[in-house]
Design a protein around this motif. Structure first.
Motif, short mmCIF file in Angstrom:
data_model
loop_
_atom_site.label_atom_id
_atom_site.label_comp_id
_atom_site.label_asym_id
_atom_site.label_seq_id
_atom_site.Cartn_x
_atom_site.Cartn_y
_atom_site.Cartn_z
N VAL A 97 -2.36 -6.42 8.41
CA VAL A 97 -3.60 -6.09 8.48
C VAL A 97 -4.43 -6.90 7.65
O VAL A 97 -4.46 -7.06 6.50
CB VAL A 97 -4.04 -4.38 7.96
CG1 VAL A 97 -5.55 -4.28 8.34
CG2 VAL A 97 -3.17 -3.66 8.86
N SER A 98 -5.31 -7.68 8.49
CA SER A 98 -6.35 -8.58 7.72
C SER A 98 -7.71 -7.75 7.04
O SER A 98 -8.12 -7.01 7.52
CB SER A 98 -7.11 -9.52 8.87
OG SER A 98 -6.17 -10.23 9.31
N LEU A 99 -7.90 -8.28 5.71
CA LEU A 99 -8.99 -7.67 5.12
C LEU A 99 -10.16 -8.57 5.09
O LEU A 99 -10.23 -9.66 4.97
CB LEU A 99 -8.78 -7.35 3.36
CG LEU A 99 -9.60 -6.64 2.67
CD1 LEU A 99 -9.85 -5.26 3.22
CD2 LEU A 99 -9.10 -6.76 1.26
N ILE A 100 -11.41 -7.99 5.57
CA ILE A 100 -12.65 -8.56 5.98
C ILE A 100 -13.74 -8.28 5.09
O ILE A 100 -13.83 -7.21 5.08
CB ILE A 100 -12.82 -8.55 7.59
CG1 ILE A 100 -11.63 -9.19 8.36
CG2 ILE A 100 -14.06 -9.45 7.74
CD1 ILE A 100 -11.68 -8.78 9.61
N LEU A 101 -14.47 -9.04 4.67
CA LEU A 101 -15.72 -8.67 4.21
C LEU A 101 -16.84 -9.50 4.08
O LEU A 101 -16.50 -10.83 4.42
CB LEU A 101 -15.63 -8.23 2.69
CG LEU A 101 -15.02 -9.35 1.69
CD1 LEU A 101 -16.27 -9.91 1.02
CD2 LEU A 101 -14.34 -9.06 0.65
N LEU A 102 -18.01 -9.16 4.23
CA LEU A 102 -19.22 -10.06 3.96
C LEU A 102 -19.87 -9.89 2.38
O LEU A 102 -20.00 -8.77 2.04
CB LEU A 102 -20.46 -9.64 5.08
CG LEU A 102 -20.04 -9.94 6.30
CD1 LEU A 102 -21.21 -9.45 7.31
CD2 LEU A 102 -19.99 -11.29 6.59
#
Length: 120
Positions: A97-102
């Motif tokens: 699972v890729s962890l994505i954030l802004l």
């Protein structure tokens, strides 16, 4: 969930609290917490177990996870709590699972230090 929401509301020294006007009060905060499906917390290891950090995510537990908040109390920063919260989230999510954030302005260096890549 009620106690946690009250604790979350009272974290007045968290970095993101500076933009709390975006949360539009108790109703919106309640919904934000209820709809997150992965919430990691960090608490002091002493009587009262004060909440000092939180990571709030929305994920499908299969392909991607959006980290919508990572907040650590100012009094507990630089102790590895933010990295620990992210490590705990990654452990729950698994390696596929890729962890994505802004990132909010000013926090980019923290994410680089813990090994996250910048995507243009």
């Amino acid at each position: 969930m009620q106690l946690f929401r009250e604790e979350f509301n009272n974290l007045d020294d968290l970095f993101w609290a500076e933009i709390s006007d975006l949360y539009d009060g108790e109703k919106r905060l309640t919904k934000m917490l209820a709809m997150a499906n992965l919430v990691m917390t960090a608490r002091l290891d002493q009587p009262g177990r004060k909440l000092v950090g939180v990571a709030r995510c929305v994920t499908d537990f299969s392909w991607c996870c959006y980290l919508s908040e990572l907040a650590v109390s100012a009094s507990a920063q630089r102790l590895g709590i933010g990295k620990g919260l992210l490590d705990a989230a990654r452990k729950q999510l698994g390696s596929e699972v890729s962890l994505i954030l802004l990132s909010v302005p000013g926090a980019e260096d923290f994410y680089r230090r813990i090994g996250m890549a910048h995507l243009p």
